[in-house]
Design a protein around this motif. Structure first.
Motif, PDB file in Angstrom:
ATOM      1  N   THR A 103       0.837  -1.213   0.000  1.00 47.25           N
ATOM      2  CA  THR A 103       0.000   0.000   0.000  1.00 47.25           C
ATOM      3  C   THR A 103       0.873   1.265   0.000  1.00 47.25           C
ATOM      4  O   THR A 103       0.847   2.058   0.952  1.00 47.25           O
ATOM      5  N   PRO A 104       1.673   1.464  -1.083  1.00 44.91           N
ATOM      6  CA  PRO A 104       2.681   2.529  -1.097  1.00 44.91           C
ATOM      7  C   PRO A 104       2.154   3.932  -0.834  1.00 44.91           C
ATOM      8  O   PRO A 104       2.808   4.718  -0.141  1.00 44.91           O
ATOM      9  N   PHE A 105       0.958   4.247  -1.349  1.00 48.30           N
ATOM     10  CA  PHE A 105       0.470   5.620  -1.179  1.00 48.30           C
ATOM     11  C   PHE A 105      -0.128   5.848   0.212  1.00 48.30           C
ATOM     12  O   PHE A 105      -0.139   6.973   0.705  1.00 48.30           O
ATOM     13  N   PHE A 106      -0.597   4.771   0.837  1.00 50.88           N
ATOM     14  CA  PHE A 106      -1.027   4.870   2.236  1.00 50.88           C
ATOM     15  C   PHE A 106       0.198   5.084   3.122  1.00 50.88           C
ATOM     16  O   PHE A 106       0.200   5.922   4.017  1.00 50.88           O
ATOM     17  N   VAL A 107       1.278   4.326   2.830  1.00 49.93           N
ATOM     18  CA  VAL A 107       2.542   4.480   3.556  1.00 49.93           C
ATOM     19  C   VAL A 107       3.092   5.889   3.344  1.00 49.93           C
ATOM     20  O   VAL A 107       3.582   6.530   4.290  1.00 49.93           O
ATOM     21  N   LEU A 108       2.984   6.400   2.116  1.00 51.44           N
ATOM     22  CA  LEU A 108       3.451   7.753   1.803  1.00 51.44           C
ATOM     23  C   LEU A 108       2.705   8.800   2.625  1.00 51.44           C
ATOM     24  O   LEU A 108       3.327   9.723   3.173  1.00 51.44           O
ATOM     25  N   SER A 109       1.382   8.650   2.724  1.00 47.77           N
ATOM     26  CA  SER A 109       0.600   9.626   3.483  1.00 47.77           C
ATOM     27  C   SER A 109       0.968   9.606   4.969  1.00 47.77           C
ATOM     28  O   SER A 109       1.030  10.658   5.615  1.00 47.77           O
ATOM     29  N   ILE A 110       1.250   8.416   5.509  1.00 47.29           N
ATOM     30  CA  ILE A 110       1.690   8.301   6.909  1.00 47.29           C
ATOM     31  C   ILE A 110       3.061   8.963   7.071  1.00 47.29           C
ATOM     32  O   ILE A 110       3.284   9.734   8.016  1.00 47.29           O
ATOM     33  N   PHE A 111       3.966   8.682   6.136  1.00 48.84           N
ATOM     34  CA  PHE A 111       5.315   9.240   6.197  1.00 48.84           C
ATOM     35  C   PHE A 111       5.278  10.767   6.154  1.00 48.84           C
ATOM     36  O   PHE A 111       5.966  11.444   6.932  1.00 48.84           O
ATOM     37  N   LEU A 112       4.469  11.323   5.264  1.00 54.65           N
ATOM     38  CA  LEU A 112       4.352  12.781   5.152  1.00 54.65           C
ATOM     39  C   LEU A 112       3.791  13.392   6.439  1.00 54.65           C
ATOM     40  O   LEU A 112       4.233  14.462   6.869  1.00 54.65           O
ATOM     41  N   SER A 113       2.840  12.696   7.052  1.00 54.95           N
ATOM     42  CA  SER A 113       2.226  13.200   8.286  1.00 54.95           C
ATOM     43  C   SER A 113       3.202  13.201   9.454  1.00 54.95           C
ATOM     44  O   SER A 113       3.233  14.132  10.255  1.00 54.95           O
ATOM     45  N   LEU A 114       4.012  12.147   9.551  1.00 52.59           N
ATOM     46  CA  LEU A 114       4.872  11.962  10.718  1.00 52.59           C
ATOM     47  C   LEU A 114       6.268  12.565  10.579  1.00 52.59           C
ATOM     48  O   LEU A 114       7.010  12.625  11.563  1.00 52.59           O
ATOM     49  N   SER A 115       6.627  12.988   9.362  1.00 51.32           N
ATOM     50  CA  SER A 115       8.001  13.474   9.162  1.00 51.32           C
ATOM     51  C   SER A 115       8.073  14.976   8.885  1.00 51.32           C
ATOM     52  O   SER A 115       9.109  15.469   8.445  1.00 51.32           O
ATOM     53  N   LYS A 116       6.991  15.682   9.176  1.00 48.56           N
ATOM     54  CA  LYS A 116       6.931  17.112   8.854  1.00 48.56           C
ATOM     55  C   LYS A 116       8.057  17.915   9.508  1.00 48.56           C
ATOM     56  O   LYS A 116       8.573  18.848   8.924  1.00 48.56           O
ATOM     57  N   LYS A 117       8.392  17.562  10.734  1.00 47.89           N
ATOM     58  CA  LYS A 117       9.380  18.343  11.486  1.00 47.89           C
ATOM     59  C   LYS A 117      10.808  17.797  11.368  1.00 47.89           C
ATOM     60  O   LYS A 117      11.723  18.313  12.008  1.00 47.89           O
ATOM     61  N   LEU A 118      11.006  16.775  10.565  1.00 48.71           N
ATOM     62  CA  LEU A 118      12.332  16.163  10.446  1.00 48.71           C
ATOM     63  C   LEU A 118      13.155  16.814   9.338  1.00 48.71           C
ATOM     64  O   LEU A 118      12.612  17.248   8.325  1.00 48.71           O
ATOM     65  N   SER A 119      14.471  16.837   9.532  1.00 50.56           N
ATOM     66  CA  SER A 119      15.385  17.330   8.496  1.00 50.56           C
ATOM     67  C   SER A 119      15.512  16.266   7.398  1.00 50.56           C
ATOM     68  O   SER A 119      15.119  15.111   7.596  1.00 50.56           O
ATOM     69  N   LYS A 120      16.102  16.644   6.262  1.00 50.05           N
ATOM     70  CA  LYS A 120      16.252  15.699   5.155  1.00 50.05           C
ATOM     71  C   LYS A 120      17.103  14.486   5.543  1.00 50.05           C
ATOM     72  O   LYS A 120      16.718  13.351   5.242  1.00 50.05           O
ATOM     73  N   PRO A 121      18.274  14.671   6.232  1.00 50.86           N
ATOM     74  CA  PRO A 121      19.056  13.495   6.658  1.00 50.86           C
ATOM     75  C   PRO A 121      18.286  12.578   7.610  1.00 50.86           C
ATOM     76  O   PRO A 121      18.399  11.349   7.518  1.00 50.86           O
ATOM     77  N   ALA A 122      17.483  13.185   8.494  1.00 51.49           N
ATOM     78  CA  ALA A 122      16.680  12.391   9.440  1.00 51.49           C
ATOM     79  C   ALA A 122      15.608  11.589   8.693  1.00 51.49           C
ATOM     80  O   ALA A 122      15.345  10.429   9.013  1.00 51.49           O
ATOM     81  N   LYS A 123      15.007  12.208   7.675  1.00 53.76           N
ATOM     82  CA  LYS A 123      14.007  11.507   6.851  1.00 53.76           C
ATOM     83  C   LYS A 123      14.651  10.322   6.132  1.00 53.76           C
ATOM     84  O   LYS A 123      14.063   9.234   6.076  1.00 53.76           O
TER      85      LYS A 123
END
Length: 198
Positions: A17-37
């Motif tokens: 379910t790649p796009f469901f995983v993508l939506s979760i990732f976008l929601s939870l990684s808003k405050k992370l830097s690029k290296p942290a992501k």
């Protein structure tokens, strides 16, 4: 051989379910830097690969341990998969307790249970139980690795995809994916019933 690889790859990729995983990732990684992501994506990819290989290679032994026939498991896994697809089509929400932004979410909920959910576990165990010979095993492993790399690629391009697709697109795409997943679930159920009848 190439056709078998692409069939297995597409099955596994859709089951993640790649796009469901993508939506979760976008929601939870808003405050992370690029290296942290990137670190989250790497750790999540490793977790998905290890869990996926475990179910793919040792699923048949789990069958024999619990005395489950392949046809019975097909019907059970297909039903769970079909119900999961209905949730995707209806627009299932991310559980509230997983929405801790900035926390360590690479393994839970990103890898488990979002990518490695009941549907993918069922598909991997069925494929693993049906494998015979080194070539089939190698093809299944390569298909899984290709699916994980594709998922990681989507997450690496998450910000660009969000700008390209937009908020509405991120809501619509999981529903379209859900339709494909429901069809695969129905096919697995029919295959299990056919096995029982024969």
């Amino acid at each position: 051989m190439l056709e078998t690889f692409f069939t297995l790859y597409l099955k596994m990729f859709f089951m993640m379910t790649p796009f469901f995983v993508l939506s979760i990732f976008l929601s939870l990684s808003k405050k992370l830097s690029k290296p942290a992501k990137n670190t989250v994506i790497l750790r999540s990819s490793i977790a998905i690969t290890v869990a996926g290989l475990t179910f793919l290679l040792f699923g048949k032994y789990i069958f024999s341990l619990f005395g489950i026939t392949l046809d019975a498991f097909k019907i059970g896994a297909g039903t769970v998969l079909f119900l999961s697809a209905l949730e995707m089509i209806k627009g299932g929400e991310i559980p509230e307790n997983t929405m801790k932004k900035g926390s360590d979410f690479a393994i839970v909920p990103l890898a488990l249970p979002s990518a490695i959910g009941p549907g993918l576990i069922g598909v991997l165990m069925v494929i693993g139980a049906e494998m015979s010979g080194l070539l089939e095993i190698a093809l299944a492993i390569l298909s899984l690795l290709a699916a994980v790399i594709s998922l990681a690629g989507i997450l690496l391009l998450s910000n660009k995809l969000q700008d390209l697709i937009g908020e509405q697109g991120l809501e619509i795409i999981p529903k379209i994916t859900g339709l494909f997943v429901s069809a695969i679930g129905a096919q697995i159920i029919f295959s299990g019933i056919q096995g029982f009848l024969l």
